[in-house]
Design a protein around this motif. Structure first.
Motif, mmCIF file in Angstrom:
data_model
loop_
_atom_site.group_PDB
_atom_site.id
_atom_site.type_symbol
_atom_site.label_atom_id
_atom_site.label_comp_id
_atom_site.label_asym_id
_atom_site.label_seq_id
_atom_site.Cartn_x
_atom_site.Cartn_y
_atom_site.Cartn_z
ATOM 1 N N GLU A 52 6.844 -34.632 -29.830
ATOM 2 C CA GLU A 52 8.153 -34.026 -29.606
ATOM 3 C C GLU A 52 8.043 -32.786 -28.728
ATOM 4 O O GLU A 52 8.846 -32.585 -27.806
ATOM 5 C CB GLU A 52 8.782 -33.659 -30.951
ATOM 6 C CG GLU A 52 10.168 -33.037 -30.831
ATOM 7 C CD GLU A 52 10.758 -32.690 -32.191
ATOM 8 O OE1 GLU A 52 10.702 -31.503 -32.564
ATOM 9 O OE2 GLU A 52 11.259 -33.594 -32.871
ATOM 10 N N ILE A 53 7.037 -31.948 -28.983
ATOM 11 C CA ILE A 53 6.844 -30.738 -28.171
ATOM 12 C C ILE A 53 6.495 -31.107 -26.733
ATOM 13 O O ILE A 53 7.032 -30.533 -25.777
ATOM 14 C CB ILE A 53 5.747 -29.851 -28.787
ATOM 15 C CG1 ILE A 53 6.152 -29.375 -30.175
ATOM 16 C CG2 ILE A 53 5.466 -28.645 -27.890
ATOM 17 C CD1 ILE A 53 5.020 -28.744 -30.967
ATOM 18 N N VAL A 54 5.599 -32.083 -26.572
ATOM 19 C CA VAL A 54 5.224 -32.543 -25.236
ATOM 20 C C VAL A 54 6.453 -33.034 -24.472
ATOM 21 O O VAL A 54 6.669 -32.688 -23.300
ATOM 22 C CB VAL A 54 4.163 -33.662 -25.331
ATOM 23 C CG1 VAL A 54 3.989 -34.371 -23.985
ATOM 24 C CG2 VAL A 54 2.827 -33.088 -25.800
ATOM 25 N N SER A 55 7.270 -33.835 -25.133
ATOM 26 C CA SER A 55 8.465 -34.386 -24.495
ATOM 27 C C SER A 55 9.432 -33.290 -24.065
ATOM 28 O O SER A 55 9.998 -33.331 -22.962
ATOM 29 C CB SER A 55 9.154 -35.358 -25.452
ATOM 30 O OG SER A 55 10.342 -35.878 -24.883
ATOM 31 N N LEU A 56 9.633 -32.284 -24.912
ATOM 32 C CA LEU A 56 10.552 -31.182 -24.587
ATOM 33 C C LEU A 56 10.074 -30.397 -23.374
ATOM 34 O O LEU A 56 10.861 -30.074 -22.477
ATOM 35 C CB LEU A 56 10.690 -30.249 -25.790
ATOM 36 C CG LEU A 56 11.678 -30.650 -26.880
ATOM 37 C CD1 LEU A 56 11.533 -29.721 -28.078
ATOM 38 C CD2 LEU A 56 13.110 -30.606 -26.356
ATOM 39 N N ALA A 107 3.088 -31.344 -19.652
ATOM 40 C CA ALA A 107 2.405 -31.167 -20.927
ATOM 41 C C ALA A 107 1.618 -32.414 -21.297
ATOM 42 O O ALA A 107 2.033 -33.535 -21.000
ATOM 43 C CB ALA A 107 3.408 -30.836 -22.032
ATOM 44 N N VAL A 108 0.485 -32.203 -21.958
ATOM 45 C CA VAL A 108 -0.355 -33.292 -22.449
ATOM 46 C C VAL A 108 -0.663 -33.022 -23.915
ATOM 47 O O VAL A 108 -1.122 -31.924 -24.261
ATOM 48 C CB VAL A 108 -1.667 -33.402 -21.652
ATOM 49 C CG1 VAL A 108 -2.597 -34.429 -22.292
ATOM 50 C CG2 VAL A 108 -1.396 -33.769 -20.205
ATOM 51 N N GLY A 109 -0.428 -34.015 -24.769
ATOM 52 C CA GLY A 109 -0.673 -33.846 -26.188
ATOM 53 C C GLY A 109 -2.096 -34.196 -26.583
ATOM 54 O O GLY A 109 -2.660 -35.197 -26.112
ATOM 55 N N LEU A 110 -2.693 -33.371 -27.434
ATOM 56 C CA LEU A 110 -4.059 -33.567 -27.905
ATOM 57 C C LEU A 110 -4.117 -33.258 -29.400
ATOM 58 O O LEU A 110 -3.260 -32.542 -29.920
ATOM 59 C CB LEU A 110 -5.034 -32.606 -27.204
ATOM 60 C CG LEU A 110 -5.111 -32.583 -25.688
ATOM 61 C CD1 LEU A 110 -5.859 -31.344 -25.237
ATOM 62 C CD2 LEU A 110 -5.818 -33.837 -25.189
#
Length: 292
Positions: free
Chosen positions: A107-111, A119-122
């Motif tokens: 959700e944070i990455v998408s925002l 943004a890239v999620g890890l």
């Protein structure tokens, strides 16, 4: 016209801070009530995107305690804490990983991406970013009764940060968004307090700043007054005297650890305030406590 001039004045006030922090790494721990309302989530995503566009290198470490708590409640699993740390058995660990990595992180990455960032999620398991070891059992002494033994279960503490994956992402102007789930030498997944992970990453990257967003104004003294600036020794004294209690203890310990391992300064600020990160970084007054 006066309103336009006022807006220009705000930009001029920010200029020396933009110049000072350009090219510098900022580790931001994002959690608490700042993640609850849509308005605050949108505000945070815009702020982080703006910091990247004006030349800073934000690295986000997020929590998700309220979201984990809601899922555990729906599943009928009790949430238990000791000094702000969630006691994590195997069943709770499955929920923690599902919520943090599978839901909150994405959700944070998408925002951020929606507002123009990259943004890239890890998680800490990716590229062995966060190597961890189990927190040992703790004996809590009680007056007029036998001591209580606290078994934290699958709760980890940071053993080592491998920053290569973050450095690679930085060269391509990506914004890393990290879920605080680590792995030990045997491949076991561990739940790690997000403040601890943020502090360890800030130290490993020699970050210019570690910024912890929380649910209060900052560090308070015995009388409940906000301390806008503290030295390490002053903060340690507040810890030793038990002025700082509960969930604030991991936060201030993370700040002290970050300073000891290479971060230049740390901040504890109120994530319930819109644009709190920008106000702390780019204005003369700031909105929380700076520890240096």
């Amino acid at each position: 016209m006066e309103d336009l001039i006022q807006r220009a004045s705000i930009l001029i006030e920010a200029l020396p801070y933009i110049r000072k922090f350009a090219g510098k790494t900022l580790v931001v721990k994002y959690g608490g009530n700042g993640m609850v309302t849509d308005e605050l989530k949108e505000s945070f995503a815009r702020d982080i995107t703006l910091l990247k566009y004006i030349g800073m290198n934000p690295v986000i470490v997020h929590g998700g305690g309220p979201q984990i708590g809601k899922v555990l409640d729906r599943m009928g699993i009790e949430s238990r804490f000791h000094e702000g740390i969630r006691i994590t058995d195997d069943e709770t660990m499955d929920v923690v990983e599902m919520v943090l990595v599978g839901k909150v992180n994405k959700e944070i990455v998408s925002l951020i991406n929606r507002h123009g960032g990259k943004a890239v999620g890890l998680s800490g398991k990716d590229g062995q970013l966060v190597m961890a070891e189990r927190v040992p059992t703790e004996e809590v002494k009680k007056e007029n009764s036998p001591p209580e033994i606290i078994d934290f279960g699958r709760v980890g503490k940071v053993h080592r940060i491998n920053p290569e994956v973050l450095e690679t992402l930085d060269t391509e102007n990506f914004i890393p968004v990290i879920a605080p789930v680590g792995v030990d030498e045997n491949g076991e997944t561990l739940n790690i307090n997000a403040d601890w992970v943020a502090g360890a990453i800030a130290g490993a990257l020699k970050a210019e700043k570690l910024i912890l967003l929380t649910d209060i104004k900052g560090v308070l003294d015995q009388a409940g007054h906000l301390q806008s600036e503290l030295k390490k020794a002053e903060l340690q004294a507040l810890l030793d005297e038990n002025v700082i209690q509960g969930g604030m203890r991991p936060k201030v310990k993370a700040c002290l650890k970050a300073l000891e391992t290479g971060a230049h300064s740390t901040h504890i600020i109120d994530g319930r305030v819109q644009h709190a990160v920008l106000l702390e970084l780019l204005t003369d007054q700031g909105v929380g406590t700076i520890i240096s």
